[in-house]
Every structure is written in structure tokens, then in C-alpha cells.
Design a protein around this motif. Structure first.
Motif, mmCIF file in Angstrom:
data_model
loop_
_atom_site.group_PDB
_atom_site.id
_atom_site.type_symbol
_atom_site.label_atom_id
_atom_site.label_comp_id
_atom_site.label_asym_id
_atom_site.label_seq_id
_atom_site.Cartn_x
_atom_site.Cartn_y
_atom_site.Cartn_z
ATOM 1 N N PRO A 1 5.637 -4.845 1.728
ATOM 2 C CA PRO A 1 4.543 -3.890 1.918
ATOM 3 C C PRO A 1 3.597 -4.362 3.021
ATOM 4 O O PRO A 1 3.580 -5.550 3.403
ATOM 5 C CB PRO A 1 3.855 -3.867 0.551
ATOM 6 C CG PRO A 1 4.903 -4.321 -0.410
ATOM 7 C CD PRO A 1 5.724 -5.326 0.330
ATOM 8 N N VAL A 2 2.810 -3.421 3.531
ATOM 9 C CA VAL A 2 1.862 -3.722 4.600
ATOM 10 C C VAL A 2 0.445 -3.552 4.060
ATOM 11 O O VAL A 2 0.066 -2.447 3.640
ATOM 12 C CB VAL A 2 2.095 -2.800 5.814
ATOM 13 C CG1 VAL A 2 1.012 -3.016 6.867
ATOM 14 C CG2 VAL A 2 3.477 -3.047 6.410
ATOM 15 N N GLU A 3 -0.279 -4.642 4.034
ATOM 16 C CA GLU A 3 -1.673 -4.624 3.566
ATOM 17 C C GLU A 3 -1.802 -3.951 2.204
ATOM 18 O O GLU A 3 -2.675 -3.118 1.964
ATOM 19 C CB GLU A 3 -2.569 -3.918 4.603
ATOM 20 C CG GLU A 3 -2.603 -4.634 5.950
ATOM 21 C CD GLU A 3 -3.461 -3.905 6.977
ATOM 22 O OE1 GLU A 3 -3.939 -2.786 6.659
ATOM 23 O OE2 GLU A 3 -3.666 -4.454 8.069
ATOM 24 N N GLY A 4 -0.859 -4.315 1.341
ATOM 25 C CA GLY A 4 -0.909 -3.814 -0.026
ATOM 26 C C GLY A 4 -0.391 -2.408 -0.218
ATOM 27 O O GLY A 4 -0.405 -1.886 -1.336
ATOM 28 N N ARG A 5 0.079 -1.771 0.835
ATOM 29 C CA ARG A 5 0.601 -0.403 0.732
ATOM 30 C C ARG A 5 2.116 -0.413 0.923
ATOM 31 O O ARG A 5 2.653 -1.204 1.718
ATOM 32 C CB ARG A 5 -0.031 0.495 1.797
ATOM 33 C CG ARG A 5 -1.550 0.604 1.692
ATOM 34 C CD ARG A 5 -2.113 1.429 2.834
ATOM 35 N NE ARG A 5 -1.635 2.821 2.780
ATOM 36 C CZ ARG A 5 -1.865 3.704 3.739
ATOM 37 N NH1 ARG A 5 -2.547 3.352 4.825
ATOM 38 N NH2 ARG A 5 -1.416 4.946 3.617
ATOM 39 N N ALA A 6 2.811 0.461 0.188
ATOM 40 C CA ALA A 6 4.253 0.591 0.371
ATOM 41 C C ALA A 6 4.555 0.912 1.831
ATOM 42 O O ALA A 6 3.825 1.664 2.486
ATOM 43 C CB ALA A 6 4.802 1.699 -0.526
ATOM 44 N N ALA A 7 5.640 0.345 2.336
ATOM 45 C CA ALA A 7 5.990 0.518 3.747
ATOM 46 C C ALA A 7 7.459 0.878 3.880
ATOM 47 O O ALA A 7 8.300 0.464 3.072
ATOM 48 C CB ALA A 7 5.694 -0.760 4.529
ATOM 49 N N PRO B 1 8.331 0.390 -7.357
ATOM 50 C CA PRO B 1 9.041 1.661 -7.570
ATOM 51 C C PRO B 1 8.222 2.717 -8.289
ATOM 52 O O PRO B 1 8.394 3.911 -8.037
ATOM 53 C CB PRO B 1 10.254 1.243 -8.406
ATOM 54 C CG PRO B 1 10.443 -0.198 -8.120
ATOM 55 C CD PRO B 1 9.081 -0.753 -7.873
ATOM 56 N N GLY B 2 7.329 2.305 -9.184
ATOM 57 C CA GLY B 2 6.562 3.275 -9.950
ATOM 58 C C GLY B 2 5.284 3.738 -9.293
ATOM 59 O O GLY B 2 4.616 4.650 -9.802
ATOM 60 N N ALA B 3 4.931 3.151 -8.166
ATOM 61 C CA ALA B 3 3.657 3.477 -7.525
ATOM 62 C C ALA B 3 3.756 4.773 -6.735
ATOM 63 O O ALA B 3 4.802 5.115 -6.179
ATOM 64 C CB ALA B 3 3.232 2.335 -6.603
ATOM 65 N N ALA B 4 2.642 5.491 -6.663
ATOM 66 C CA ALA B 4 2.616 6.790 -5.995
ATOM 67 C C ALA B 4 2.940 6.664 -4.512
ATOM 68 O O ALA B 4 3.632 7.530 -3.941
ATOM 69 C CB ALA B 4 1.254 7.448 -6.182
ATOM 70 N N ASP B 5 2.456 5.605 -3.839
ATOM 71 C CA ASP B 5 2.711 5.495 -2.406
ATOM 72 C C ASP B 5 4.191 5.217 -2.123
ATOM 73 O O ASP B 5 4.752 5.718 -1.152
ATOM 74 C CB ASP B 5 1.813 4.437 -1.760
ATOM 75 C CG ASP B 5 1.951 3.053 -2.391
ATOM 76 O OD1 ASP B 5 2.595 2.935 -3.456
ATOM 77 O OD2 ASP B 5 1.410 2.085 -1.820
#
Length: 721
Positions: A688-694, A640-644
Motif C-alpha cells: 500500500p501507499v501511505e496507508g491506502r490500498a494501491a 481485502p475487506g477494506a473499502a479502498d
């Protein structure tokens, strides 16, 4: 000496505490006394900010001669319609059935068994033309009751049977479909005022749920004329006198076609619903990601923000709950009460306050030397002006040989000067400080929607404070309560402590669930979703008509009334049935529970009149638009706190996608009771997908491939469903 209303919780009832009329509050004791004394009941229903209620009170209820007649002939009962909407709803239906119209003050005569045999609205003290006055009317009624009480009882029984039959709803065998939505849009188009916006002629009411429905119709059909009707209406109201150009917020309705001359009371539910309409229209006209680069119609956003600023400044309890209303009437310098006195201005006042800027103010705000304000009763000009924005900035700039930016700056300074003077020198209208669960639910929803659309955390905080207040002070082990009031000074010099009371009605449950569902999507705190689900289940158990579908307004086993009503008409505020239907559909999508959707769908079949007159059920049309379309769920998986994650959340929040719900799948361990997946298990598999928010967009019971960029999510949400 104060009468027995002096200790009432209702500000409206306390307004009548010093009347010589021997008022009783609604309850068994009053009707038992009527039985004992063999008298009919004189029932008077109104509310604290009602102009004509004040007129009748000053003319008659404060008059010793009238009071003596009323006390001799009747047991007199006073009801606050906002505290007891169940009582008001039944007897307003009686008045409309008997007279063809309704309104407040509402006046009825009842037998001691609560059955009505006379109904009217305002009754003057003295006879005026064909309108019989109380001084003549009361002796006649007293004589008739004493001479032939059984005739009155027989008439009351017949009227009661007719009203019960009229209030019964007939279920429909034909499922409602998109043709009903199209018919509703056509009916609104036929009533649309192309010159001034809005629907119908004077008096003209905002009716925000008409606009909310039309925004959904535009989204479904792409019809540009539909969107234009919405934006034209919202802009016309914003420029009109129905809008408070100094303090923000909207008055109750316009007495004329042009939105110029308002009835000046300000109601919390109007502010909430209009804030939603302006917010959604801003999204529909452009929306994200920023006001500067891709925003919608800026005036729409500014108007929504001005409404919310007014509510947070002037209608908010220190603990965060929202007060009910501000009065239409206020005190003039000479001590007399007058409708609109707090809001109107003479040209002489503008000259004295603004000096050299008065010329600009008069042109910009459309004032007239003789005044533009007409008294609602006499239709005579009073010499005062209702401020409205009569000219565009570029036109004013040409007239005053300057730039539009300069005009905007100078008018902002003028507004500030007038507002400071108004607040410092004029007595504010009465503020009705009772806290109502249902109206607070609507305001929570409005703040939560604006918080998402405008990325404004202050709105989120305000909505959460109000929700905490209601769930703490108005929720008990036995269920919700309808009304809370703060400490009240009593005539003996003591103070009554804060108190919650009156068993909740359908609207309390439905509107609060509506607000909590929006608040979850603004905060992604699962406790709001859990509370919404719990209250929705409680509502189902207490109010559902298991046989025919839909919901009764009062709970099973509630205080005795002559009938139990199922209300579907979306009037000044939406009906509880309409909101409950939309709640069930949204909660079904948020949680994956198809049983909630099946129950909600039955509401649309519970009243056959919906298909014939969809224009009278436009909030229910919003729910039907959801039901008949392809509603979507967006699940965002990430920290929740991540920019992505936040970038995806902003796109989901700011895009106009009214039939979409959003879930934030936090990265918590499986089985964590605090996780949203404990309420929405289907989201557990989304990651997430490959470490990125999805973001996973699911529609028609199938999910698209996840996307990881704001651009891809925006394209998916804006695609036609």
C-alpha cells in the motif's frame, strides 16, 4: 429383458437398455468377442439429447426385425460421445474422411482390431431413394464379410493408414504474428451476415469463441465495425427463437439464417461460452461502475444473467456440479415424443391462457395462426410457434397506444404466466445428469467472469461450489477423471452408488484449469490458483508432445485407439490445445513464471494449418492475441475487506481488459504459505501507499507507478496497450 447397458453410467447407454439389439459397451471384452466369433463390430455413437439418435433408435434399434439382423451379423457396440470423446473424435475423423461429412448418430463397421471399413451417420430402417436402409444393408454386409473378410480387412487397414496420416499435424517454422489475427478478423468479416448477424448461412451456430476473439480484435485495433458485428450477432440471437424467452438459456443452433427456428437441445458448454460472450460484450460496450450510470448494453447483461439463471435453476446438481444437457425432444400430451414440444405454442393456447393479453403476446412474440415452426426433417409447418421478440418496445407501445415501460411490465407478466404453465403442465425434456469435468470447467469460468463483471457474489459462490465438487469427486491420486454420475436405479431394484470414472482427457485438464484461473481472480483465494498450477503441470506431464509442441487429446499409455490425436480445431467448443495455450500465458503472468509462457507459445507453432485457416481456430486466436500483444498484470495491495481495496478490485473486475490478470496482494507476513506471494513471489515487494490500498499495473515487463484511486486505475486499464 434389459441388455448389458442397463447398468451403464451413461444416460444415453441406458436409453438403449431395453433394445432387442445385443449391445455391448466400448471395451476390450466386446472386441475379444468379435475376434472369437469372427464378426465385424457395428459401432453406434451418439448422446442422450441427440434428436436423430432418437429417431434411429425408435425406427431400428427398438425393432425386433432389425435387431435380429444386427445381432446375427455383428458384435454391436454403443458409445456415448460425451463420455468417450476420445473414441468419438477418432471415428468422426474416419467418417469425415470416408464420406465428406459427419454428425450423430455416427455409424461405423470395424474389424475386431478396431480398424474401420464403413462409416455413415443416420441409416433408416428401410431404403429411401438412394439411402440404403438397414433391412437391405445388413444382409449385404454380412454376405460380403463371410465371403471375403480379407477384402474388408485390407480396406480397413488402408483407411486406418490414411486417417492416421490425415490426423498427423505438421509444425510450422514461421512464427504466428498479428497478421494472422488480422486475417482471422477478415475471414469472419467476409462470412458475417449483416442482416441477421452470425457467420455463414443456415444452419447457423452461435460459435461464441468467434465473438470472444472479435472483442479482442476490437480492443487491439479500435475497429468499430468489429464491435458492431459482435453486438449485432448477440442481440439478434437474444431476440431469436434460438433463445428460450421464458426459461432463459440457448438452444443448440438455428436451422435457418434468422435465428428463428432452433434445434432445441440445450448444452452446458453452449450456455457457458455464450454467457462469457454476453458478459464481455457488456463490458466492452461500457461496463463499470454501475448499470445505471456507465453500464454497457443492458440487453447483453440481462441475457448473460438469464443464461446463468437457467443453469443454476435447471442444470445444477444439489451439491453444486453442473449437468450436461437437456434433450431436444419432449413428450406431447398424446404421449408421442416430438422435437421442441416443450417449448412451442399455438395461438389457441395463448388465447386460452392470456385472455385479453394474448393480442400483445402474439405481436410481441411473432406468432402466426398457422404456426412458424417447421419440422427439421419434413420442412412442413406444424401449427406451433417458436417464441421470438419480433418488435421493439417503442414500436409495440405505439401500436398498443401505451408506453414502452408499460409494454415491458406487461410482457414480463406474460412470460411469467407462460413459464408457470409450461413447467406445470408439460413434461420436461430428458436431462442428461452426468457431470463432465471439462464442461464444468467452462461453466466455472463463465460464472467467475460474470461474478467479477456484475459484482454478483451468488455467481462466485456457485462457481466455488462446482470447483469444490470437481476437485473432491473427480480428482484422485492418479489424476483427474472425466465423468461422475449420481446413484442409478438398477433393473433388479437395487441402486448403483455415485461413481466417478474414465481417465481424463486433455480438455478435462485444460478447461478445469481455465475455470480455476478465473475463479482465483473472482475470489483471490490462493487455493484456486494453486490447484490450477498443479493441474496444469499434470497436464503437461501426461499430454504434451515434447518434440513438436502442443498436446495430444489422450494421455500417454491410455486405452488403445487406432491413433493418438492432437486437436487444434475450435469447433462447437474450443480445442484443448487452444485453452491450454491461453492457460499457460495467463498463469505465467499471474505467477511471474516465464517457463509457462515459453511452453504455451509452442502450441501456436505446433500446427501449420492455423496460419492458413485462422477462422477455424478463433479461441487459439484469443491466446495469440495475448501472446503478440502487451499483456498486463494488475497487483492490488491492501486489506481485502477494506473499502479502498474493494474499490480498486471492482474497477479491475469490471473494465474490459481481456489480456490482463489481477492479483490481490494481501498484507500477510513474508513466507506465509497461504499467501499468494508463495505462488507469485514478484508481488511481495508491492505494498500500500501511505496507508491506502494501491494498484500496480505492469506491462512489457515494467510496472507503472502505483495508483490509489479507482479513477486512475480505470484510466490506466482503458489506455491502449
Amino acid at each position: 429383458m434389459p441388455n448389458r447397458l442397463a447398468t451403464a453410467s451413461s444416460p444415453y447407454l441406458r436409453q438403449h437398455a431395453d433394445n432387442p439389439v445385443d449391445w455391448h459397451p466400448w471395451g476390450d471384452a466386446a472386441f475379444a468377442l468379435a475376434h472369437q466369433q469372427r464378426k465385424p463390430v457395428f459401432l453406434s455413437i451418439g448422446y442422450a439429447t441427440c434428436h436423430w439418435c432418437h429417431v434411429m433408435a425408435h425406427e431400428s434399434f427398438e425393432d425386433d426385425e432389425v435387431a435380429a439382423l444386427l445381432n446375427d451379423a455383428f458384435v454391436c457396440v454403443k458409445v456415448d460421445r460425451e463420455e468417450r470423446p476420445d473414441v468419438d473424435q477418432v471415428y468422426m475423423a474416419v467418417c469425415q474422411a470416408m464420406t465428406g461429412h459427419g454428425g450423430w448418430p455416427l455409424t461405423l463397421l470395424l474389424t475386431p482390431e478396431r480398424q474401420p471399413f464403413f462409416a455413415a451417420t443416420y441409416i433408416p430402417k428401410r431404403t429411401r431413394g438412394q439411402r440404403l436402409g438397414l433391412l437391405d444393408w445388413v444382409p449385404r454386409v454380412r454376405a460380403l464379410w463371410q465371403q471375403a473378410p480379407e477384402r474388408a480387412r485390407s480396406a480397413a487397414a488402408e483407411i486406418t493408414a490414411q486417417v492416421r496420416a490425415a490426423l498427423q499435424t505438421t509444425a510450422s517454422d514461421t512464427p504466428l504474428d498479428v497478421r494472422v489475427l488480422d486475417r482471422a478478423a477478415e475471414q469472419l468479416a467476409q462470412r458475417f451476415d449483416p442482416a441477421f448477424g452470425g457467420f455463414g448461412a443456415a444452419p447457423k451456430f452461435p460459435t461464441p469463441h468467434h465473438l470472444l476473439f472479435l472483442l479482442r480484435h476490437w480492443k487491439r485495433t479500435g475497429d468499430a465495425d468489429t464491435l458492431q458485428r459482435v453486438t449485432h450477432t448477440l442481440r439478434a440471437m437474444r431476440h431469436g427463437g434460438i433463445h428460450d424467452h421464458l426459461g432463459g438459456g440457448f438452444h443448440r443452433y438455428s436451422t435457418d439464417r434468422q435465428w428463428l427456428l432452433p434445434h432445441f437441445e440445450k448444452m452446458l458448454y453452449d450456455q457457458a461460452l455464450l454467457a462469457m460472450a454476453y458478459t464481455e460484450a457488456w463490458q466492452a460496450t461500457g461496463g463499470p461502475p454501475t448499470r445505471e450510470s456507465e453500464g454497457g448494453d443492458r440487453l447483453l447483461r440481462e441475457t448473460a444473467e438469464a443464461i446463468l439463471a437457467y443453469v443454476l435453476r435447471d442444470l445444477t446438481h444439489p451439491r453444486g456440479a453442473f449437468y450436461s444437457a437437456e434433450d431436444a425432444d419432449s413428450e406431447r400430451p398424446d404421449g408421442h415424443m416430438e422435437e421442441g414440444a416443450f417449448y412451442v405454442w399455438t395461438d389457441a393456447e395463448l388465447d386460452a391462457l392470456l385472455g385479453g393479453e394474448a393480442a400483445l403476446a402474439k405481436v410481441a412474440f411473432g406468432t402466426e395462426p398457422a404456426g412458424n415452426f417447421e419440422d427439421e426433417a419434413t420442412h412442413q409447418k406444424t401449427g406451433a410457434n417458436v417464441l421470438h421478440t419480433a418488435r421493439a418496445f417503442d414500436t409495440l407501445a405505439a401500436d398498443f397506444e401505451t408506453t414502452a415501460d408499460d409494454i415491458a411490465r406487461r410482457l414480463e407478466a406474460i412470460r411469467a404466466t407462460l413459464l408457470v404453465h409450461r413447467n406445470a403442465t408439460r413434461k420436461r425434456p430428458l436431462r442428461d445428469e452426468k457431470v463432465l469435468t471439462d464442461w464444468n470447467g467452462l461453466m466455472i469460468a463463465a460464472l467467475a467472469r460474470a461474478a467479477r463483471a456484475f459484482a454478483e457474489p451468488a455467481y462466485t459462490e456457485a462457481a466455488a461450489r462446482a470447483a469444490d465438487f470437481v476437485l473432491t469427486e473427480l480428482r484422485t491420486a492418479d489424476g483427474l477423471l472425466h465423468r461422475w454420475h449420481d446413484a442409478i436405479p438398477l433393473p433388479d431394484g437395487t441402486t448403483a452408488p455415485p461413481e466417478a470414472g474414465i481417465a481424463a482427457h486433455l480438455d478435462d485438464y485444460a478447461f478445469l484449469v481455465f475455470g480455476l484461473t478465473d475463479l482465483y481472480q473472482a475470489t483471490f483465494d490462493p487455493r484456486w490458483l494453486r490447484a490450477a498450477l498443479d493441474l496444469h503441470a499434470e497436464m503437461e506431464a501426461r499430454f504434451a508432445d515434447a518434440e513438436h509442441g502442443g498436446y495430444f487429446f489422450t494421455a500417454a499409455g491410455s486405452e488403445h485407439l487406432i491413433t493418438r490425436v492432437k486437436e487444434f480445431y475450435d469447433g462447437a467448443a474450443p480445442s484443448g490445445n487452444s485453452v491450454a495455450m491461453l492457460n499457460g500465458l495467463r498463469l505465467a503472468r499471474l505467477t511471474g513464471r516465464t517457463d509457462l509462457e515459453a511452453t504455451a507459445a509452442r502450441v501456436a507453432q505446433a500446427h501449420a494449418d492455423i496460419a492458413q485457416a485462422p477462422i477455424a481456430h478463433t479461441f487459439l486466436m484469443c491466446a495469440l492475441d495475448w501472446l503478440t500483444g502487451d499483456a498486463r498484470e494488475v497487483v492490488i495491495a491492501g486489506d481485502p475487506g477494506a473499502a479502498d481495496t474493494q474499490a480498486l478490485v471492482r474497477v479491475a473486475a469490471q473494465t474490459f481488459a481481456p489480456n490482463t490478470v489481477t492479483v490481490l496482494r494481501e498484507l500477510r507476513p513474508a513466507g506465509d504459505a497461504a499467501a499468494v506471494t508463495s505462488l507469485a513471489p514478484y508481488a511481495e515487494a508491492m505494498a500500500p501507499v501511505e496507508g491506502r490500498a494501491a494498484a500496480y499495473v505492469c506491462e512489457a515487463f515494467a510496472c507503472q507507478a502505483p495508483v490509489t484511486t479507482p479513477e486512475a486505475l480505470r484510466a490506466s486499464l482503458r489506455a491502449s496497450s
